[in-house]
Scaffold this motif. Sequence first.
Motif, PDB file in Angstrom:
ATOM      1  N   ARG A   8       0.839  -1.194   0.000  1.00 31.69           N
ATOM      2  CA  ARG A   8       0.000   0.000   0.000  1.00 31.69           C
ATOM      3  C   ARG A   8       0.883   1.257   0.000  1.00 31.69           C
ATOM      4  O   ARG A   8       0.624   2.211  -0.740  1.00 31.69           O
ATOM      5  N   LEU A  24       1.299  12.171  -9.472  1.00 32.03           N
ATOM      6  CA  LEU A  24       0.601  13.455  -9.336  1.00 32.03           C
ATOM      7  C   LEU A  24       1.560  14.619  -9.520  1.00 32.03           C
ATOM      8  O   LEU A  24       1.227  15.624 -10.155  1.00 32.03           O
ATOM      9  N   LEU A  58       2.292  15.019 -13.147  1.00 29.77           N
ATOM     10  CA  LEU A  58       1.159  15.640 -13.843  1.00 29.77           C
ATOM     11  C   LEU A  58       1.147  17.149 -13.584  1.00 29.77           C
ATOM     12  O   LEU A  58       1.032  17.959 -14.518  1.00 29.77           O
ATOM     13  N   ALA A  59       1.286  17.534 -12.292  1.00 27.46           N
ATOM     14  CA  ALA A  59       1.216  18.950 -11.945  1.00 27.46           C
ATOM     15  C   ALA A  59       2.387  19.710 -12.555  1.00 27.46           C
ATOM     16  O   ALA A  59       2.212  20.780 -13.151  1.00 27.46           O
ATOM     17  N   THR A  76       2.038  20.074 -16.363  1.00 29.24           N
ATOM     18  CA  THR A  76       1.004  21.045 -16.736  1.00 29.24           C
ATOM     19  C   THR A  76       1.468  22.468 -16.459  1.00 29.24           C
ATOM     20  O   THR A  76       1.350  23.356 -17.315  1.00 29.24           O
ATOM     21  N   GLN A 133       4.091  23.767 -18.849  1.00 28.82           N
ATOM     22  CA  GLN A 133       3.478  24.109 -20.137  1.00 28.82           C
ATOM     23  C   GLN A 133       2.799  25.474 -20.067  1.00 28.82           C
ATOM     24  O   GLN A 133       2.944  26.296 -20.972  1.00 28.82           O
ATOM     25  N   LEU A 134       2.055  25.691 -18.978  1.00 33.48           N
ATOM     26  CA  LEU A 134       1.323  26.957 -18.850  1.00 33.48           C
ATOM     27  C   LEU A 134       2.294  28.126 -18.726  1.00 33.48           C
ATOM     28  O   LEU A 134       2.104  29.179 -19.352  1.00 33.48           O
ATOM     29  N   ARG A 176       3.869  28.762 -22.110  1.00 35.19           N
ATOM     30  CA  ARG A 176       2.934  29.398 -23.042  1.00 35.19           C
ATOM     31  C   ARG A 176       2.791  30.883 -22.730  1.00 35.19           C
ATOM     32  O   ARG A 176       2.783  31.727 -23.627  1.00 35.19           O
TER      33      ARG A 176
END
Lengths: 94, 311
Positions: A60, A71, A74-75, A78, A81-82, A85
Amino acid sequence: MTDLATHVFTGLGVLFFLAGSVGFLRFPDIFSRLHALTKADNLGLGFIALGVAFQAGSWRQVALLALIWALVLLAAGTVSQLVARHALRERDGR
Amino acid sequence: MTWALDATLCAMILAVALATVLGRGVFRAIVFFVVYGLLLALAWVRLDAVDVALAEAAIGAGLTGVLFLAAFGRLARSGADAEPPPGRVNIAAALASAALTGALVWAWVALPLPGRPGPELAEALPRAGVENPVTAVLLNFRAWDTLLESVVLLAALVGLWMLARDEAWTEPLGLPQHVRPGGVMASFGRILPPVGVLVGAYVVYVGADRPGGAFQGGTVLAAVGIVAALAGLVRPPRVTRRAWRAALVAGPAVFLAAGLGGAALGAGFLTLPERIAGSAIFAIEIALALSIAVTLAFLVIGPPETGLEDQ
């Protein structure tokens, strides 16, 4: 044996974090700095999570470590990228 | 080795706090403030106060940081001076902060050190209905404080909504978000909510026995809503929708009802008899988490706006 694996993998992770931080401080513009942060640090965190997983008492905990890493990946992906941009738009004067 | 870790942590907290106050630029100060909150959460973990660490990370660093960022963006959009004039020190603010710090130091020195929660708590805990002593204190022994906190949150939202213009009152909350269809933000907004809802619900549910609870879990759920709204996947509702208003008051309402129930059973207002304490606390936690999540998300999203009022 598990302690050795922990030492090796967390050591590798720290190395990657160090490289990422050096890149972050030394690279010339925001895009290459983001590159240093997302690539090196995400890999570094993966190695540290892997190293810590060898100390886990149960599957576990291993799964939780993997989830945390996913996570953060992913964060971080993202957000970088932001940021990139936004920086691109600023540079081109919108 | 642990003392080296703690010393490094303390030094970093102080350095980041200084950078927040002394650094140039409001945006930089906000970023340092968020880092400060995360380091503080680590310090709470080191002190074995996992409940406080969760609250600090979710509310202190995360939610407050987002509120600051939203305020900063709003100032920039409205053309107001977001940055203070360079080189000037705000004497009044400096004096007020110094006075507050002085008062806190005085209180720390003057007040007797609180002992560890002692035999009284250990003796009362089996009758609290939950196993996590923090939850037992928050929702049973000191329920008054928590009830008032939940009402304060609601009052803050009402205060924010009072800033809305009359012609905007029937509009959806906040400004419409412009997101590239199929872009990273849109896919982030699709991937994160399922995980976030799971984590938030788990943190609320587990609060009875282990660190967690309505405030921490509710904040995670609020963050899910904010991400979905930022990604343009959900349109924030209108103030006039009754279901959302009901969600806002559900927590305080269930809390009050449980308090009155205690009075009706003869135990006294907000005193939960042992027989119903467990289920009452569970119901309060669920309703509170819902209200906290909706209230916090609405606080970040902002009052209703027409989107046409930029000068």
